[in-house]
Design an enzyme around this catalytic site. Structure first.
Site, PDB file in Angstrom:
ATOM      1  CE  LYS A   1       1.503  27.310  32.679  1.00 45.55           C
ATOM      2  NZ  LYS A   1       1.143  25.939  32.267  1.00 45.55           N
TER       3      LYS A   1
ATOM      4  NE  ARG B   1       4.937  15.792  35.958  1.00 47.22           N
ATOM      5  CZ  ARG B   1       4.167  16.883  35.906  1.00 47.22           C
ATOM      6  NH1 ARG B   1       3.916  17.568  37.016  1.00 47.22           N
ATOM      7  NH2 ARG B   1       3.676  17.305  34.758  1.00 47.22           N
TER       8      ARG B   1
ATOM      9  CB  CYS C   1      -5.045  23.667  34.371  1.00 50.54           C
ATOM     10  SG  CYS C   1      -4.548  22.230  35.338  1.00 50.54           S
TER      11      CYS C   1
END
Length: 469
Positions: free
Chosen positions: A118, A141, A233
């Site tokens: 995104k 991450r 999600c």
């Protein structure tokens, strides 16, 4: 192994979908996940590639693929020519187009950015002179986020590694804040069956509470009149519409209604907050839209008069003593300028007196304040390192689309590009007398650096990015 839906999840979905539940469950249990890519508008690829792919209905640069190739084997993927992304997630761009003024630069924050899908989508959508902060709280991450941002090649992205609470010092600074919150993952059951085993109704409640904490911090960062995008999600109302209603009533936001084309198959939900505001949510169900489950809502902050504390960047703070960025000297500026097509549009900084970054001049004055309060991993283009009189260019510079024509460029064949990405030995043809740094390119797109020396050359592709055998 066959996917088995948890009974309590199935009951919840029956309540949500009524007579559509059978079509929903059959899709999850019997159909494979959709595969899609998003093209990089600044790195156009040759005609014929993805020519037979169908477009993503709500995003012009999205392509739906019939089969899932081995993307890591494609040099174009390594060039940053496209990004592999869920087609439902690409709707973020349409939401931004409908809610934001794209005719002028914006300050934007992707609060939960890794792995970068995104973030790079926002970079391709917002005005090119915008400032985009890509934040990720989980340190492990960050490497994937940095790699994807660098391969995308945008010069206006800064990567930070902070808890949402750390941004509180910046007040109402951002025109746009995207919060793609960690969730129970119901929308990914088909793609990630492990999420099924981790799911429980208790997990839904825990995620909802965590999302509200993140949302509360995100809401405080939005300028009056600015936009808060919230996405997940998952299908759970506790994590979706109920959270949107909560933040709307508690942080003075107005939910916005989007214009949805019927052929898109997106489900609009309409509900009320405790204070009577209308909440609009947009759900992507796999039996109605290509892609996995997704939810998004858009909110505009009411135009209250900002307090004296808002819109003020801190000049100092608890992390001021750990200020890693400092401007480079005049001699270094002259050296670095030779590596950029438009050097006057950038200011140069060293991080920890080693790594050099080129920051768009329009945002350069903000970097000291951000670095004083936040852990800034990268800002703008990572140029490389200066060692004495020598400059060692970074992979990010190669992929940035800013390297000027005087820097030699060597075209690679598919076989050579694959060998380069694997860091294998191969015959590299180059003009007689060429020495020093050269940019290797594939189908006219930059891939990385080599250094040519008498009788040999060295491959400077990052070891951690190399294509596995």
């Amino acid at each position: 192994m066959a996917l088995i839906l948890p009974p309590s999840f199935a009951d919840r979905m029956r309540t949500l979908l009524y007579n559509e539940f059978e079509a929903f469950s059959n899709t999850l249990l019997q159909q494979k996940s959709a595969t899609a890519v998003r093209l990089n508008p600044n790195k156009p690829i040759q005609q014929g590639i993805f020519e037979t792919a169908q477009p993503v209905p709500w995003y012009a640069l999205g392509r739906l693929l019939e089969n899932r190739p081995v993307f890591a084997a494609d040099p174009l993927w390594h060039c940053g020519a496209y990004y592999v992304q869920e087609p439902s997630s690409m709707f973020v761009a349409e939401a931004v187009k409908q809610c934001c003024n794209l005719e002028k630069p914006a300050t934007a924050l992707d609060m939960c950015a890794a792995p970068g899908g995104k973030t790079t989508l926002l970079a391709a959508t917002l005005h090119p002179e915008s400032l985009l902060i890509a934040n990720e709280v989980i340190k492990t991450r960050i490497p994937a986020l940095l790699e994807n941002v660098q391969k995308w090649g945008a010069a206006n992205i800064w990567v930070t590694n902070n808890d949402p609470e750390d941004f509180k010092h910046f007040g109402n600074f951002f025109d746009l804040v995207l919060t793609d919150a960690p969730c129970s993952g119901e929308g990914l059951f088909r793609k990630n069956p492990e999420a099924v085993n981790e799911w429980s109704e208790q997990t839904v409640q825990l995620c909802s509470a965590r999302q509200r904490r993140i949302l509360a911090h995100a809401a405080g960062l939005v300028k009056p009149g600015g936009i808060l995008l919230y996405s997940t999600c998952t299908f759970a109302p506790e994590e979706n519409e109920q959270n949107v209603a909560w933040i709307s009533d508690n942080a003075d936001f107005t939910p916005l209604r989007l214009q949805i084309q019927p052929q898109w198959g997106i489900t609009e939900t309409i509900s009320k907050t405790d204070k009577g505001q209308t909440v609009y949510g947009y759900r992507f169900y796999p039996h109605k839209t290509p892609g996995e489950g997704f939810f998004i809502a858009c909110l505009r902050k009411k135009s209250v008069v900002p307090s004296a504390e808002n819109n003020v960047l801190p000049a100092s703070g608890k992390k001021t003593l750990h200020q890693p960025f400092s401007p480079v000297g005049k001699h270094e500026v002259a050296m670095l300028g030779k590596w950029l097509t438009n050097p006057t549009e950038f200011n140069f900084f060293t991080k920890n007196q080693t790594d050099v970054f080129a920051v768009p001049a329009a945002h350069a004055h903000l970097l000291p304040a951000f670095a004083a309060r936040l852990i800034v991993k990268s800002a703008g283009i990572e140029m490389g390192t200066i060692k004495g009189k020598d400059f060692i260019p970074a992979p990010a510079l190669a992929l940035s689309n800013t390297v000027p024509p005087p820097v030699p460029k060597l075209q690679l064949t598919p076989e050579q590009a694959t060998a380069y990405l694997k860091k294998e030995n191969f015959e590299l043809p180059y003009p007689p007398g060429l020495m020093g740094w050269a940019l290797v390119v594939y189908q006219h797109l930059p891939l990385g650096w080599v250094k040519i020396m008498p009788g040999r050359w060295n491959n400077y592709y990052p070891l951690e990015w190399r294509q596995r055998k």
